[in-house]
Every structure is written in C-alpha cells, then in structure tokens.
Design a protein around this motif. Structure first.
Motif, PDB file in Angstrom:
ATOM      1  N   PRO A 145      -6.428   3.041  23.002  1.00  0.00           N
ATOM      2  CA  PRO A 145      -5.680   1.809  22.719  1.00  0.00           C
ATOM      3  C   PRO A 145      -5.631   1.491  21.227  1.00  0.00           C
ATOM      4  N   ALA A 146      -4.649   0.710  20.867  1.00  0.00           N
ATOM      5  CA  ALA A 146      -4.473   0.313  19.473  1.00  0.00           C
ATOM      6  C   ALA A 146      -5.415  -0.822  19.110  1.00  0.00           C
ATOM      7  N   LEU A 147      -5.708  -0.916  17.802  1.00  0.00           N
ATOM      8  CA  LEU A 147      -6.450  -2.044  17.246  1.00  0.00           C
ATOM      9  C   LEU A 147      -5.599  -2.701  16.165  1.00  0.00           C
ATOM     10  N   PRO A 148      -5.818  -3.983  15.909  1.00  0.00           N
ATOM     11  CA  PRO A 148      -4.947  -4.718  14.980  1.00  0.00           C
ATOM     12  C   PRO A 148      -4.875  -4.124  13.576  1.00  0.00           C
ATOM     13  N   ARG A 149      -5.961  -3.482  13.090  1.00  0.00           N
ATOM     14  CA  ARG A 149      -5.946  -3.007  11.701  1.00  0.00           C
ATOM     15  C   ARG A 149      -5.668  -1.515  11.578  1.00  0.00           C
ATOM     16  N   ASP A 150      -5.186  -0.888  12.629  1.00  0.00           N
ATOM     17  CA  ASP A 150      -4.916   0.558  12.572  1.00  0.00           C
ATOM     18  C   ASP A 150      -3.962   0.912  11.429  1.00  0.00           C
ATOM     19  N   ALA A 151      -2.871   0.182  11.318  1.00  0.00           N
ATOM     20  CA  ALA A 151      -1.871   0.504  10.299  1.00  0.00           C
ATOM     21  C   ALA A 151      -2.431   0.309   8.895  1.00  0.00           C
ATOM     22  N   ASP A 152      -3.236  -0.743   8.700  1.00  0.00           N
ATOM     23  CA  ASP A 152      -3.835  -0.987   7.388  1.00  0.00           C
ATOM     24  C   ASP A 152      -4.765   0.158   6.994  1.00  0.00           C
ATOM     25  N   VAL A 153      -5.559   0.613   7.943  1.00  0.00           N
ATOM     26  CA  VAL A 153      -6.489   1.704   7.662  1.00  0.00           C
ATOM     27  C   VAL A 153      -5.727   2.997   7.375  1.00  0.00           C
ATOM     28  N   THR A 154      -4.672   3.251   8.133  1.00  0.00           N
ATOM     29  CA  THR A 154      -3.874   4.454   7.888  1.00  0.00           C
ATOM     30  C   THR A 154      -3.291   4.436   6.486  1.00  0.00           C
ATOM     31  N   ARG A 155      -2.730   3.300   6.072  1.00  0.00           N
ATOM     32  CA  ARG A 155      -2.158   3.205   4.726  1.00  0.00           C
ATOM     33  C   ARG A 155      -3.228   3.440   3.664  1.00  0.00           C
ATOM     34  N   ALA A 156      -4.394   2.826   3.841  1.00  0.00           N
ATOM     35  CA  ALA A 156      -5.466   2.989   2.860  1.00  0.00           C
ATOM     36  C   ALA A 156      -5.964   4.428   2.825  1.00  0.00           C
ATOM     37  N   PHE A 157      -6.113   5.035   4.001  1.00  0.00           N
ATOM     38  CA  PHE A 157      -6.555   6.425   4.045  1.00  0.00           C
ATOM     39  C   PHE A 157      -5.540   7.344   3.355  1.00  0.00           C
ATOM     40  N   ASN A 158      -4.258   7.110   3.609  1.00  0.00           N
ATOM     41  CA  ASN A 158      -3.229   7.928   2.975  1.00  0.00           C
ATOM     42  C   ASN A 158      -3.246   7.770   1.462  1.00  0.00           C
ATOM     43  N   ASP A 159      -3.496   6.553   0.987  1.00  0.00           N
ATOM     44  CA  ASP A 159      -3.628   6.343  -0.454  1.00  0.00           C
ATOM     45  C   ASP A 159      -4.818   7.137  -1.000  1.00  0.00           C
ATOM     46  N   HIS A 160      -5.911   7.143  -0.251  1.00  0.00           N
ATOM     47  CA  HIS A 160      -7.100   7.889  -0.686  1.00  0.00           C
ATOM     48  C   HIS A 160      -6.803   9.380  -0.729  1.00  0.00           C
ATOM     49  N   GLN A 161      -6.026   9.875   0.225  1.00  0.00           N
ATOM     50  CA  GLN A 161      -5.708  11.299   0.259  1.00  0.00           C
ATOM     51  C   GLN A 161      -4.899  11.749  -0.954  1.00  0.00           C
ATOM     52  N   ARG A 162      -4.236  10.800  -1.613  1.00  0.00           N
ATOM     53  CA  ARG A 162      -3.444  11.142  -2.790  1.00  0.00           C
ATOM     54  C   ARG A 162      -4.267  11.131  -4.081  1.00  0.00           C
ATOM     55  N   THR A 163      -5.544  10.825  -3.991  1.00  0.00           N
ATOM     56  CA  THR A 163      -6.381  10.805  -5.192  1.00  0.00           C
ATOM     57  C   THR A 163      -6.803  12.224  -5.569  1.00  0.00           C
ATOM     58  N   ASP A 164      -7.409  12.343  -6.736  1.00  0.00           N
ATOM     59  CA  ASP A 164      -7.805  13.647  -7.281  1.00  0.00           C
ATOM     60  C   ASP A 164      -8.953  14.231  -6.469  1.00  0.00           C
ATOM     61  N   LYS A 165      -8.744  15.431  -5.940  1.00  0.00           N
ATOM     62  CA  LYS A 165      -9.782  16.135  -5.178  1.00  0.00           C
ATOM     63  C   LYS A 165     -10.426  17.240  -6.007  1.00  0.00           C
ATOM     64  N   GLY A 166     -10.168  17.215  -7.321  1.00  0.00           N
ATOM     65  CA  GLY A 166     -10.781  18.186  -8.214  1.00  0.00           C
ATOM     66  C   GLY A 166      -9.801  18.977  -9.051  1.00  0.00           C
ATOM     67  N   LEU A 167      -8.519  18.929  -8.704  1.00  0.00           N
ATOM     68  CA  LEU A 167      -7.516  19.688  -9.451  1.00  0.00           C
ATOM     69  C   LEU A 167      -6.365  18.809  -9.934  1.00  0.00           C
ATOM     70  N   GLY A 168      -6.490  17.513  -9.762  1.00  0.00           N
ATOM     71  CA  GLY A 168      -5.416  16.587 -10.092  1.00  0.00           C
ATOM     72  C   GLY A 168      -5.031  15.795  -8.865  1.00  0.00           C
ATOM     73  N   PRO A 169      -4.201  14.757  -9.023  1.00  0.00           N
ATOM     74  CA  PRO A 169      -3.820  13.928  -7.881  1.00  0.00           C
ATOM     75  C   PRO A 169      -3.228  14.764  -6.748  1.00  0.00           C
ATOM     76  N   ALA A 170      -3.828  14.663  -5.567  1.00  0.00           N
ATOM     77  CA  ALA A 170      -3.408  15.476  -4.427  1.00  0.00           C
ATOM     78  C   ALA A 170      -2.115  14.938  -3.823  1.00  0.00           C
ATOM     79  N   LEU A 171      -1.371  15.821  -3.174  1.00  0.00           N
ATOM     80  CA  LEU A 171      -0.175  15.395  -2.466  1.00  0.00           C
ATOM     81  C   LEU A 171      -0.509  14.629  -1.197  1.00  0.00           C
ATOM     82  N   GLY A 172      -1.676  14.881  -0.618  1.00  0.00           N
ATOM     83  CA  GLY A 172      -2.084  14.155   0.576  1.00  0.00           C
ATOM     84  C   GLY A 172      -1.029  14.248   1.666  1.00  0.00           C
ATOM     85  N   PRO A 173      -0.636  13.112   2.248  1.00  0.00           N
ATOM     86  CA  PRO A 173       0.311  13.151   3.369  1.00  0.00           C
ATOM     87  C   PRO A 173       1.711  13.601   2.994  1.00  0.00           C
ATOM     88  N   ASP A 174       1.988  13.736   1.697  1.00  0.00           N
ATOM     89  CA  ASP A 174       3.302  14.208   1.255  1.00  0.00           C
ATOM     90  C   ASP A 174       3.361  15.730   1.134  1.00  0.00           C
TER      91      ASP A 174
END
Length: 257
Positions: A145-174
């Motif tokens: 089942p869904a929870l009220p903050r699912d979308a907020d967490v997904t957006r924040a996680f996706n933003d985190h995935q775009r941060t530098d993982k050691g070689l420069g800003p990652a493409l993450g979900p893109d």
C-alpha cells in the motif's frame, strides 16, 4: 563508490528476475562464438552468473572492479577463465579491451556522469565493441500500500542519486535515457528495455534493506520525514509490495549483425 558483498548478494535474485530477457539473449549472441566478456564494476560476479548460462562453456572473462575482495569472489565463478583487474574506472584508457568481444555493466550507469558515459562510448566506438548495460535505475518507485510521503521520498532519493559518486555529478534516474542518446550519438544502434524490480512479501529482507537505503539517502538531502518513512516501510515489508524501475541497454556498433 562501492557496495558491500552482503547488499550485492541480497539484490541479485531481483536483478536476475528483472533483466530484459530479449536484450540478455541478444547480448549473448553478439558476444560471438568465442566470447571474451569485459565486465565493468563486476562486484561479486552477478553479470557473469547471469550471462554465463547463455554463453559457451569456454567463454572467458575480464572482471574489473576497484575492490580486490569482490574481484576474488567473482573470479571463482569461472575458474581458469577469468582474469581480474583492480582498476579505477576513471581511467578508461586502462581497460583491457584487446581480444574482448562484449563489454558489460550492471547497475553502473546511474552512478556515472554524462561525460564518463560519453568517453566510454567513444572508447568502444573506436574499437567496434558492443556494450550491454543492465539495471540502470530510472527514477520510478511504486508502493502498495501507498504512504502519504512516498512521492516526497522518491523525489529526494532521485536528487541524491544525481550527486557525485566519485567521478562527478551522477546521471542517477536520468541515466537510462541519456546513456541511450549518448551511444546513439556515438554511432551505435541502441536497443533498450524495461527491467523493473518487483518485490513482494517473499523478498522481505531485500525490501527492508532497500527502504533503509532509500530513507538514508533521502534524509541526506534534508528531507526530515525520510527516517520515519523508512521505519514505517521496513515494518510493512512482510505485507507490502514495491516496484523499482530499471532499464537495460544494448548498444551495437555499426556493422553488427
């Protein structure tokens, strides 16, 4: 940038189930009758274990990672047929491409910046090698089942995935979309397919570890509710399901049958 053997082991069944079967089969075909596969960021050897049943028994492997312990473990999957290379993926010129017939990677492109993928595409185009990259996270999460903050967490996680993982800003979900375009621009014929994780109550340990990791990453972006979200989701793991979107890519150089 690195992952524990425990996490890699936990996620492997979901990875194997998720891979696009058509692209996997095509990758095995383009590897040729005498395959020599170079696996980038090989971890414990998940790609080897997944692809090997589709290849001749004499297939050889070059396994690349920056973790010697993971490399040692991966090499045991193809005794006498695997050569390990402890390499920093920043140095694409150091890749052992001589004699290779297929280059692979799994769950890697979303950790990389666009310029690294472009450099890889140019390197492979110069020697006419196909590239099979599976399980790039594409930014999609769905919970039941869904929870009220699912979308907020997904957006924040996706933003985190775009941060530098050691070689420069990652493409993450893109990564899925951009990598496909980068390889097309380099002259490759690109085939792609969806490879979502579908996790249910039978995979509760993976589900718990997944939401803990998502919550940690989301909280690092400043989303204060992420910790409580992760705690609630982990408690629900035995009675809930989720879909985590991934994408597979097979890039064929000009002239590939």
């Amino acid at each position: 940038m690195g992952f524990s053997a425990e996490w890699l082991t936990l996620r492997e069944p979901a990875d194997m189930a998720a891979r696009d079967a058509t692209l996997l089969a095509q990758a095995a075909i383009v590897a040729g009758p005498d395959p020599v596969v170079l696996d980038l960021g090989c971890g414990t050897g998940s790609t080897l274990r997944t692809l090997a049943p589709h290849l001749p028994d004499h297939a050889r492997w070059h396994l690349v990672d920056n973790d010697p312990a993971l490399l040692e473990r991966a090499a045991t999957e193809a005794p006498g047929r695997a050569t390990v290379h402890t390499l920093d993926l920043r140095d694409l010129e150091a890749l052992p491409l001589e004699g290779v017939t297929l280059v692979t990677a799994s769950a890697l492109l979303d950790l990389m910046p666009a310029d690294w993928i472009a450099a890889l595409a140019a390197r492979l185009a110069a020697v006419g090698l196909p590239f099979y990259a599976a399980l790039s996270y594409d930014g999609i999460m769905a919970w039941d089942p869904a929870l009220p903050r699912d979308a907020d967490v997904t957006r924040a996680f996706n933003d985190h995935q775009r941060t530098d993982k050691g070689l420069g800003p990652a493409l993450g979900p893109d990564a899925a979309v951009q990598a496909a375009q980068i390889f097309r621009d380099a002259g490759f014929d690109v085939h792609d397919g969806n490879s979502p994780w579908r996790i249910d109550a039978d995979s509760a340990p993976l589900h718990r570890a997944l939401v803990e990791g998502i919550a940690q990453a989301a909280s690092e972006t400043g989303l204060a509710v992420a910790t409580d979200w992760g705690r609630n989701r982990a408690a629900m793991a035995g009675d809930s399901r989720c879909l985590i979107g991934h994408h597979d890519l097979l890039a064929l150089p000009p002239g590939t049958a």
